[in-house]
Design a protein around this motif. Structure first.
Motif, PDB file in Angstrom:
ATOM      1  N   VAL A  39      -7.502  -3.754   1.902  1.00 41.96           N
ATOM      2  CA  VAL A  39      -6.923  -3.958   0.569  1.00 41.96           C
ATOM      3  C   VAL A  39      -8.055  -4.393  -0.340  1.00 41.96           C
ATOM      4  CG1 VAL A  39      -5.230  -5.197  -0.818  1.00 41.96           C
ATOM      5  CG2 VAL A  39      -4.712  -4.655   1.576  1.00 41.96           C
ATOM      6  N   ASP A  40      -8.221  -3.713  -1.454  1.00 37.96           N
ATOM      7  CA  ASP A  40      -9.272  -4.053  -2.404  1.00 37.96           C
ATOM      8  C   ASP A  40      -8.764  -5.036  -3.450  1.00 37.96           C
ATOM      9  OD1 ASP A  40     -11.131  -2.399  -1.174  1.00 37.96           O
ATOM     10  OD2 ASP A  40     -10.527  -0.647  -2.350  1.00 37.96           O
ATOM     11  N   LYS A  41      -9.686  -5.719  -4.093  1.00 37.12           N
ATOM     12  CA  LYS A  41      -9.331  -6.670  -5.143  1.00 37.12           C
ATOM     13  C   LYS A  41      -8.570  -5.954  -6.250  1.00 37.12           C
ATOM     14  CE  LYS A  41     -11.253 -10.289  -8.100  1.00 37.12           C
ATOM     15  NZ  LYS A  41     -12.471 -10.987  -8.556  1.00 37.12           N
ATOM     16  N   GLY A  42      -7.442  -6.551  -6.656  1.00 35.63           N
ATOM     17  CA  GLY A  42      -6.632  -5.979  -7.720  1.00 35.63           C
ATOM     18  C   GLY A  42      -5.665  -4.902  -7.260  1.00 35.63           C
ATOM     19  N   GLU A  43      -5.662  -4.596  -5.978  1.00 39.33           N
ATOM     20  CA  GLU A  43      -4.804  -3.540  -5.451  1.00 39.33           C
ATOM     21  C   GLU A  43      -3.443  -4.102  -5.040  1.00 39.33           C
ATOM     22  OE1 GLU A  43      -5.309   0.277  -2.427  1.00 39.33           O
ATOM     23  OE2 GLU A  43      -6.391  -1.575  -1.974  1.00 39.33           O
ATOM     24  N   VAL A  44      -2.397  -3.285  -5.196  1.00 41.82           N
ATOM     25  CA  VAL A  44      -1.059  -3.626  -4.724  1.00 41.82           C
ATOM     26  C   VAL A  44      -0.708  -2.663  -3.591  1.00 41.82           C
ATOM     27  CG1 VAL A  44       1.388  -3.826  -5.293  1.00 41.82           C
ATOM     28  CG2 VAL A  44      -0.351  -4.454  -6.993  1.00 41.82           C
ATOM     29  N   VAL A  45      -0.484  -3.219  -2.418  1.00 45.69           N
ATOM     30  CA  VAL A  45      -0.136  -2.422  -1.248  1.00 45.69           C
ATOM     31  C   VAL A  45       1.252  -2.824  -0.785  1.00 45.69           C
ATOM     32  CG1 VAL A  45      -0.710  -1.894   1.161  1.00 45.69           C
ATOM     33  CG2 VAL A  45      -2.540  -2.128  -0.534  1.00 45.69           C
ATOM     34  N   CYS A  46       2.153  -1.861  -0.678  1.00 44.87           N
ATOM     35  CA  CYS A  46       3.507  -2.122  -0.190  1.00 44.87           C
ATOM     36  C   CYS A  46       3.630  -1.652   1.253  1.00 44.87           C
ATOM     37  CB  CYS A  46       4.541  -1.403  -1.049  1.00 44.87           C
ATOM     38  SG  CYS A  46       4.867  -2.220  -2.628  1.00 44.87           S
ATOM     39  N   LEU A  47       4.095  -2.546   2.111  1.00 43.00           N
ATOM     40  CA  LEU A  47       4.345  -2.226   3.517  1.00 43.00           C
ATOM     41  C   LEU A  47       5.823  -1.904   3.686  1.00 43.00           C
ATOM     42  CD1 LEU A  47       2.352  -5.024   5.422  1.00 43.00           C
ATOM     43  CD2 LEU A  47       1.528  -2.812   4.580  1.00 43.00           C
ATOM     44  N   LEU A  48       6.098  -0.726   4.188  1.00 42.65           N
ATOM     45  CA  LEU A  48       7.466  -0.281   4.425  1.00 42.65           C
ATOM     46  C   LEU A  48       7.657  -0.043   5.916  1.00 42.65           C
ATOM     47  CD1 LEU A  48       7.683   2.484   1.653  1.00 42.65           C
ATOM     48  CD2 LEU A  48       8.054   0.027   1.383  1.00 42.65           C
ATOM     49  N   GLY A  49       8.918  -0.072   6.327  1.00 44.57           N
ATOM     50  CA  GLY A  49       9.205   0.220   7.725  1.00 44.57           C
ATOM     51  C   GLY A  49      10.477  -0.454   8.173  1.00 44.57           C
ATOM     52  N   PRO A  50      11.054   0.002   9.280  1.00 45.54           N
ATOM     53  CA  PRO A  50      12.292  -0.595   9.785  1.00 45.54           C
ATOM     54  C   PRO A  50      12.075  -2.013  10.287  1.00 45.54           C
ATOM     55  CG  PRO A  50      11.409   0.974  11.364  1.00 45.54           C
ATOM     56  CD  PRO A  50      10.568   1.104  10.135  1.00 45.54           C
ATOM     57  N   SER A  51      13.155  -2.744  10.452  1.00 51.59           N
ATOM     58  CA  SER A  51      13.076  -4.083  11.036  1.00 51.59           C
ATOM     59  C   SER A  51      12.443  -3.999  12.414  1.00 51.59           C
ATOM     60  CB  SER A  51      14.480  -4.696  11.145  1.00 51.59           C
ATOM     61  OG  SER A  51      15.039  -4.858   9.867  1.00 51.59           O
ATOM     62  N   GLY A  52      11.557  -4.962  12.698  1.00 51.34           N
ATOM     63  CA  GLY A  52      10.883  -4.968  13.995  1.00 51.34           C
ATOM     64  C   GLY A  52       9.637  -4.120  14.065  1.00 51.34           C
ATOM     65  N   SER A  53       9.205  -3.580  12.930  1.00 49.33           N
ATOM     66  CA  SER A  53       8.023  -2.707  12.953  1.00 49.33           C
ATOM     67  C   SER A  53       6.719  -3.495  12.918  1.00 49.33           C
ATOM     68  CB  SER A  53       8.063  -1.726  11.776  1.00 49.33           C
ATOM     69  OG  SER A  53       8.107  -2.412  10.540  1.00 49.33           O
ATOM     70  N   GLY A  54       6.789  -4.816  12.637  1.00 49.77           N
ATOM     71  CA  GLY A  54       5.587  -5.647  12.657  1.00 49.77           C
ATOM     72  C   GLY A  54       5.063  -6.044  11.293  1.00 49.77           C
ATOM     73  N   LYS A  55       5.767  -5.677  10.232  1.00 50.03           N
ATOM     74  CA  LYS A  55       5.285  -5.934   8.873  1.00 50.03           C
ATOM     75  C   LYS A  55       5.140  -7.436   8.590  1.00 50.03           C
ATOM     76  CE  LYS A  55       8.858  -4.084   6.925  1.00 50.03           C
ATOM     77  NZ  LYS A  55       9.689  -3.995   8.145  1.00 50.03           N
ATOM     78  N   THR A  56       6.208  -8.175   8.859  1.00 51.91           N
ATOM     79  CA  THR A  56       6.177  -9.620   8.606  1.00 51.91           C
ATOM     80  C   THR A  56       5.157 -10.311   9.492  1.00 51.91           C
ATOM     81  OG1 THR A  56       8.460  -9.735   7.803  1.00 51.91           O
ATOM     82  CG2 THR A  56       7.533 -11.755   8.761  1.00 51.91           C
ATOM     83  N   THR A  57       5.082  -9.921  10.734  1.00 54.62           N
ATOM     84  CA  THR A  57       4.095 -10.509  11.649  1.00 54.62           C
ATOM     85  C   THR A  57       2.686 -10.299  11.114  1.00 54.62           C
ATOM     86  OG1 THR A  57       5.520 -10.193  13.572  1.00 54.62           O
ATOM     87  CG2 THR A  57       3.164 -10.430  13.998  1.00 54.62           C
ATOM     88  N   PHE A  58       2.423  -9.127  10.564  1.00 51.67           N
ATOM     89  CA  PHE A  58       1.096  -8.841  10.010  1.00 51.67           C
ATOM     90  C   PHE A  58       0.776  -9.795   8.861  1.00 51.67           C
ATOM     91  CE2 PHE A  58      -1.751  -6.287   7.227  1.00 51.67           C
ATOM     92  CZ  PHE A  58      -2.824  -6.222   8.094  1.00 51.67           C
TER      93      PHE A  58
END
Length: 282
Positions: A39-58
């Motif tokens: 992720v670069d400075k000033g960038e907005v990255v959206c993480l999508l995926g089903p529950s249990g895919s690891g997004k929150t853990t990341f």
């Protein structure tokens, strides 16, 4: 922990956030299976995926709320959680981990405000206690932040006197009070009633316009398409697909992405019909 740094300490190549081969186990459950992301400075990255895919853990690994099982994460050129001393990698001391964490703001699904403190007091707490900012300065800064999120007139209200959307906006102001280099959002609208979602997303849109670096876990596809510089689709602990929002959301290349987006679309249609039915009963 100490280990050789030869393969572990890689350059960040100018990225604000760099994750390399990030792995996380909870017992025998492998939640993340080698995630690479920048992720670069000033960038907005959206993480999508089903529950249990690891997004929150990341996100929790970036903010050191969980400990890496494998791989490395850098934020602002610093290895998170570990440091090199004498050619070896060592776990950072608690005070140093707290310093690193203070550079990152995080907004959760639940607002986690201190119930015995007013909105203003919630925003002032961390700068005065962690960064030793004077109370007068912290209060002045906090009032500016509450004004920014549209809640200057609610500064003296306690969380129980605020709606869910207002509480979440206070939580955003509280995170911003530490002047973080990076903002993490973990499904910030998922606990809100539908009519309150927009007011939180509007604050996040403004942050994006102002160049705030953000990683956002969300199911709000419209927001991701409008605001994100990049969309990352995760499933079963891996990054399946990433790219520009229109590419991933309108023309996905992988079957797992297509299946997920179809499910989201169907759910949105069901919710829309339900809303229409409720409106017809009024």
């Amino acid at each position: 922990m100490s280990t050789d740094t030869t393969s572990a300490a890689r350059p960040t190549e100018g990225h604000l956030v760099r994750a390399v081969n990030v792995m996380k186990y909870f017992g025998h459950n492998e939640v993340l299976k080698g995630v690479d992301l920048t992720v670069d400075k000033g960038e907005v990255v959206c993480l999508l995926g089903p529950s249990g895919s690891g997004k929150t853990t990341f996100l929790r690994l970036i903010n050191q709320m969980e400990t890496l099982t494998g791989g490395r994460i850098w934020v602002g050129g610093e290895l998170i959680g570990i440091e090199e001393r004498g050619g070896k990698l060592h776990v950072r001391h608690d005070k140093d981990i707290a310093r690193q964490r203070s550079r990152i703001g995080m907004v959760f699904q639940r607002f986690n405000l201190f119930p015995h403190m007013t909105a203003l007091e919630n925003v002032v707490e961390a700068p005065t206690k962690v960064k030793k900012v004077s109370k007068a300065q912290a209060q002045a800064d906090a009032m500016q932040l509450l004004e920014m999120v549209g809640l200057k007139d609610r500064a003296s209200f306690y969380p129980a006197q605020l709606s869910g959307g207002q509480q979440q906006r206070v939580a955003i102001a509280r995170a911003l009070a530490m002047k973080p280099e990076l903002m993490l959002f973990d499904e910030p609208t998922s606990a809100l009633d539908p009519e309150l979602v927009g007011e939180v997303l509007n604050v996040m849109r403004d942050l994006a316009k102002n160049g705030t670096t953000m990683i956002v876990v969300t199911h709000e596809m419209g927001f991701a398409r409008e605001v994100a510089d990049r969309v990352v689709f995760m499933d079963a602990g891996v990054v399946v697909e990433e790219g520009a929002p229109n590419d991933v959301l309108l023309n996905p290349q992988h079957e797992r992405t297509k299946t997920f987006l179809n499910r989201v679309k169907q759910q949105a249609e069901v919710e829309a019909r339900h809303a229409e039915e409720l409106a017809g009963l009024d």
